[in-house]
Design an enzyme around this catalytic site. Structure first.
Site, PDB file in Angstrom:
ATOM      1  N   TYR A 252     -41.707 -42.274  -4.453  1.00 59.35           N
ATOM      2  CA  TYR A 252     -42.385 -43.117  -3.748  1.00 59.35           C
ATOM      3  C   TYR A 252     -43.109 -41.875  -2.721  1.00 59.35           C
ATOM      4  O   TYR A 252     -44.336 -41.639  -2.539  1.00 59.35           O
ATOM      5  CB  TYR A 252     -41.784 -44.177  -2.882  1.00 59.35           C
ATOM      6  CG  TYR A 252     -42.486 -44.790  -1.842  1.00 59.35           C
ATOM      7  CD1 TYR A 252     -43.671 -45.479  -2.210  1.00 59.35           C
ATOM      8  CD2 TYR A 252     -42.299 -44.356  -0.403  1.00 59.35           C
ATOM      9  CE1 TYR A 252     -44.625 -45.925  -0.992  1.00 59.35           C
ATOM     10  CE2 TYR A 252     -43.059 -44.899   0.466  1.00 59.35           C
ATOM     11  CZ  TYR A 252     -44.032 -45.775   0.584  1.00 59.35           C
ATOM     12  OH  TYR A 252     -44.946 -46.123   1.552  1.00 59.35           O
TER      13      TYR A 252
HETATM   14  O1  LIG Z   1     -41.580 -45.778   6.891  1.00 56.88           O
HETATM   15  C1  LIG Z   1     -41.784 -45.640   5.477  1.00 56.88           C
HETATM   16  O2  LIG Z   1     -42.353 -44.325   5.401  1.00 56.88           O
HETATM   17  C2  LIG Z   1     -41.176 -46.710   4.600  1.00 56.88           C
HETATM   18  O3  LIG Z   1     -40.648 -47.536   5.230  1.00 56.88           O
HETATM   19  C3  LIG Z   1     -39.905 -48.491   4.640  1.00 56.88           C
HETATM   20  O4  LIG Z   1     -38.877 -47.674   3.853  1.00 56.88           O
HETATM   21  P1  LIG Z   1     -37.396 -47.688   4.682  1.00 56.88           P
HETATM   22  O5  LIG Z   1     -37.460 -47.016   6.004  1.00 56.88           O
HETATM   23  O6  LIG Z   1     -36.376 -47.225   3.622  1.00 56.88           O
HETATM   24  O7  LIG Z   1     -37.317 -49.297   5.112  1.00 56.88           O
HETATM   25  P2  LIG Z   1     -36.077 -50.322   4.189  1.00 56.88           P
HETATM   26  O8  LIG Z   1     -36.219 -50.352   3.064  1.00 56.88           O
HETATM   27  O9  LIG Z   1     -36.319 -51.573   5.030  1.00 56.88           O
HETATM   28  O10 LIG Z   1     -34.586 -49.743   5.044  1.00 56.88           O
HETATM   29  C4  LIG Z   1     -34.511 -49.673   6.286  1.00 56.88           C
HETATM   30  C5  LIG Z   1     -33.269 -48.887   6.575  1.00 56.88           C
HETATM   31  O11 LIG Z   1     -32.312 -49.743   5.930  1.00 56.88           O
HETATM   32  C6  LIG Z   1     -31.319 -48.978   5.238  1.00 56.88           C
HETATM   33  N1  LIG Z   1     -30.885 -49.874   4.223  1.00 56.88           N
HETATM   34  C7  LIG Z   1     -31.622 -50.478   3.166  1.00 56.88           C
HETATM   35  C8  LIG Z   1     -31.419 -51.289   2.283  1.00 56.88           C
HETATM   36  C9  LIG Z   1     -30.010 -51.945   2.351  1.00 56.88           C
HETATM   37  O12 LIG Z   1     -29.371 -52.573   1.630  1.00 56.88           O
HETATM   38  N2  LIG Z   1     -29.193 -51.388   3.317  1.00 56.88           N
HETATM   39  C10 LIG Z   1     -29.297 -50.399   4.294  1.00 56.88           C
HETATM   40  O13 LIG Z   1     -28.783 -50.041   5.125  1.00 56.88           O
HETATM   41  C11 LIG Z   1     -32.236 -47.962   4.606  1.00 56.88           C
HETATM   42  O14 LIG Z   1     -31.314 -46.801   4.161  1.00 56.88           O
HETATM   43  C12 LIG Z   1     -32.925 -47.631   5.922  1.00 56.88           C
HETATM   44  O15 LIG Z   1     -32.334 -46.639   6.780  1.00 56.88           O
HETATM   45  C13 LIG Z   1     -40.736 -49.128   3.448  1.00 56.88           C
HETATM   46  O16 LIG Z   1     -40.251 -49.955   2.597  1.00 56.88           O
HETATM   47  C14 LIG Z   1     -41.831 -47.915   2.818  1.00 56.88           C
HETATM   48  O17 LIG Z   1     -42.666 -48.623   1.963  1.00 56.88           O
HETATM   49  C15 LIG Z   1     -42.353 -47.304   3.890  1.00 56.88           C
HETATM   50  O18 LIG Z   1     -43.164 -46.443   3.486  1.00 56.88           O
END
Ligand SMILES: O=C(O)[C@H]1O[C@H](OP(=O)(O)OP(=O)(O)OC[C@H]2O[C@@H](n3ccc(=O)[nH]c3=O)[C@H](O)[C@@H]2O)[C@H](O)[C@@H](O)[C@@H]1O
Length: 450
Positions: A252
């Protein structure tokens, strides 16, 4: 000698009959030519009417002389939905304020796209949405956003970024001054399951859009969604636009980084004005169900356990969670300060603007803290399961330096995570019709760690 028969009468009769035959056939010919003439006239009039409604004269629509040719050469008059559809496209994209923009918003039924479309429409800009309503997450949520936009007279065309004839037609019918390109295959971890969808949307789809935009006359200015994930394994803190972005941790992130390089190319060759916005984990009402804050809320309410990631060196994972209203202000600020593209009809006429900005909250919060806030707002204890982050493309932390966006268009995030999540939870329980729990109903459960 018998008297010869008197033929004079018979001759007269024959002459008379032949005269009558001639007379009738001339009349018949005259009548059928009249009929033919009238039919031709009618067909001609109908054709003129059709082309006038479908394609206004070029002087009325200086946009896309080139597209007239491509539309004709590939018989694309049938693309789209006919005269009524074109009327909707024009009405929706026409600004209502003096010097207002006409903006094509791709991904308009998406989270950020729907919020930005409403904000633009409310201030008097013309907005036309484009969305393929794919089922990456529950399409009924996208339809609900579409209905909301419809109430505010924003029309969303259902179609894909890779559909060149459709894009050509939209650009031909509506003279867009700007494109806010938010359509993308989002999600960091899903890239391991469906890598091709990232290539299709974030690379092929983006290139297709740029191909159409560069060929228009005048070209629109383009503001598009990059991602904080381009910083990948960057260890500088906070992340600044001048930091390295050549170590993406997920496909991604790699496609978003590729988008930034592709933007450079189209700016360089064709004079397209391009602004990339690196969003930092955007959240809020009408959000994306694939994001952690959203499915944590659902799972906590349903009594299901949730996984909280920790880093491989046992540290907390943190994100610079950014509230949707702040991001919308950033998007509008970027549109307002976007300079015009300099090219026309595929030819560069001079140097054009090329920008990249962080749009974050400048205040990272550990995921564990996000869960505590949700527990408080939902009056429910979460069944937490702390695990080491799987190797799924995630990065340990993000933290935005937004000095550049502040300097160039006054970007200043104002919503902390607790206030933003309160608004999200309020929307969530309303949208899904959930009765908020009182303190008494709260079932304390022990935290599970693993
Ligand atoms: O800012 C960005 O660039 C990205 O932000 C999000 O990606 P992400 O930050 O990974 O957001 P989430 O998937 O909501 O995860 C948030 C946090 O929760 C954590 N997480 C996720 C899933 C889970 O089951 N447990 C958990 O602790 C992840 O490691 C992360 O630190 C979006 O999903 C992307 O599309 C976007 O581009």
């Amino acid at each position: 000698m018998p008297t010869p028969p008197d033929t004079s009468k018979t001759l007269k009769l024959e002459r008379y009959n032949s005269y009558l035959r001639k007379f009738h056939s001339t009349k018949l010919i005259n009548a059928s030519s009249k009929l033919l003439f009238r039919a031709t006239l009618l067909v001609a009039l109908l054709l003129i009417l059709f082309f006038t409604i479908s394609y206004p004269p070029l002087s009325d629509n200086p946009h896309h002389r080139l597209h007239r040719h491509s539309l004709l050469s590939t018989s694309l008059f049938s693309v789209g939905g006919g005269a009524a559809w074109e009327k909707q496209v024009r009405r929706s994209s026409t600004p209502r304020r003096p010097n207002g923009f006409s903006v094509l918003v791709t991904g308009a039924a998406g989270f950020v796209g729907s919020h930005c479309s409403l904000a633009l429409k409310k201030r008097g800009d013309g907005v036309l949405g484009l969305d393929n309503f794919n089922d990456y997450y529950d399409p009924s949520l996208k339809r609900a956003r579409q209905n909301l936009l419809k109430k505010h007279e924003v029309f969303i065309v259902e179609g894909d970024l890779n559909d060149a004839p459709l894009l050509s037609k939209l650009f031909y019918v509506a003279p867009f001054t700007h494109v806010l390109h938010l359509a993308a295959q989002a999600g960091v971890r899903y890239a391991m399951q469906n890598p091709q969808s990232y290539i299709r949307s974030n690379i092929a789809g983006f290139v297709n859009l740029l191909e159409i935009a560069k060929a228009t006359n005048p070209q629109p200015a383009i503001v598009w969604a990059s991602s904080s994930s381009v910083y990948g394994l960057n260890s500088e803190n906070p992340f600044s636009e001048i930091d390295r972005t050549d170590k993406p941790a997920s496909l991604y992130a790699a496609t978003k980084k590729a988008g930034e390089e592709i933007a450079h190319t189209y700016n360089h060759i064709y004079g397209l004005s391009l602004t990339g916005l690196r969003f930092f984990t955007v959240y809020g009402p009408w959000g994306r169900p694939d994001m952690a804050y959203f499915f944590f809320t659902r799972d906590i309410l349903q009594g299901k356990s949730i996984e909280i990631y920790k880093t491989h060196d046992q540290k907390e994972v943190a994100r610079d969670f950014t509230y949707i209203d702040d991001v919308v202000k950033g998007c509008l600020g970027a549109l307002d300060t976007a300079e015009k593209s300099t090219g026309s009809g595929g030819k560069k006429k001079g140097p054009a603007q090329l920008r990249v900005y962080n749009l974050g909250n400048t205040s990272p919060v550990p995921v564990g803290r996000l869960v505590s806030i949700l527990e408080g707002l939902l009056n429910t204890k979460a069944k937490k399961h702390v695990i080491t982050m799987p190797r799924n493309g995630d990065v340990p932390f993000t933290h935005a330096n937004v000095t550049l966006a502040h300097k160039d268009f006054g970007y200043k995030p104002t919503t902390d995570l607790a206030s933003g999540l309160r608004k999200f939870v309020k929307w969530y329980v309303g949208y899904y019709g959930i009765q908020p729990r009182t303190k008494k109903e709260t079932q304390p459960t022990g935290d599970e760690s693993g």
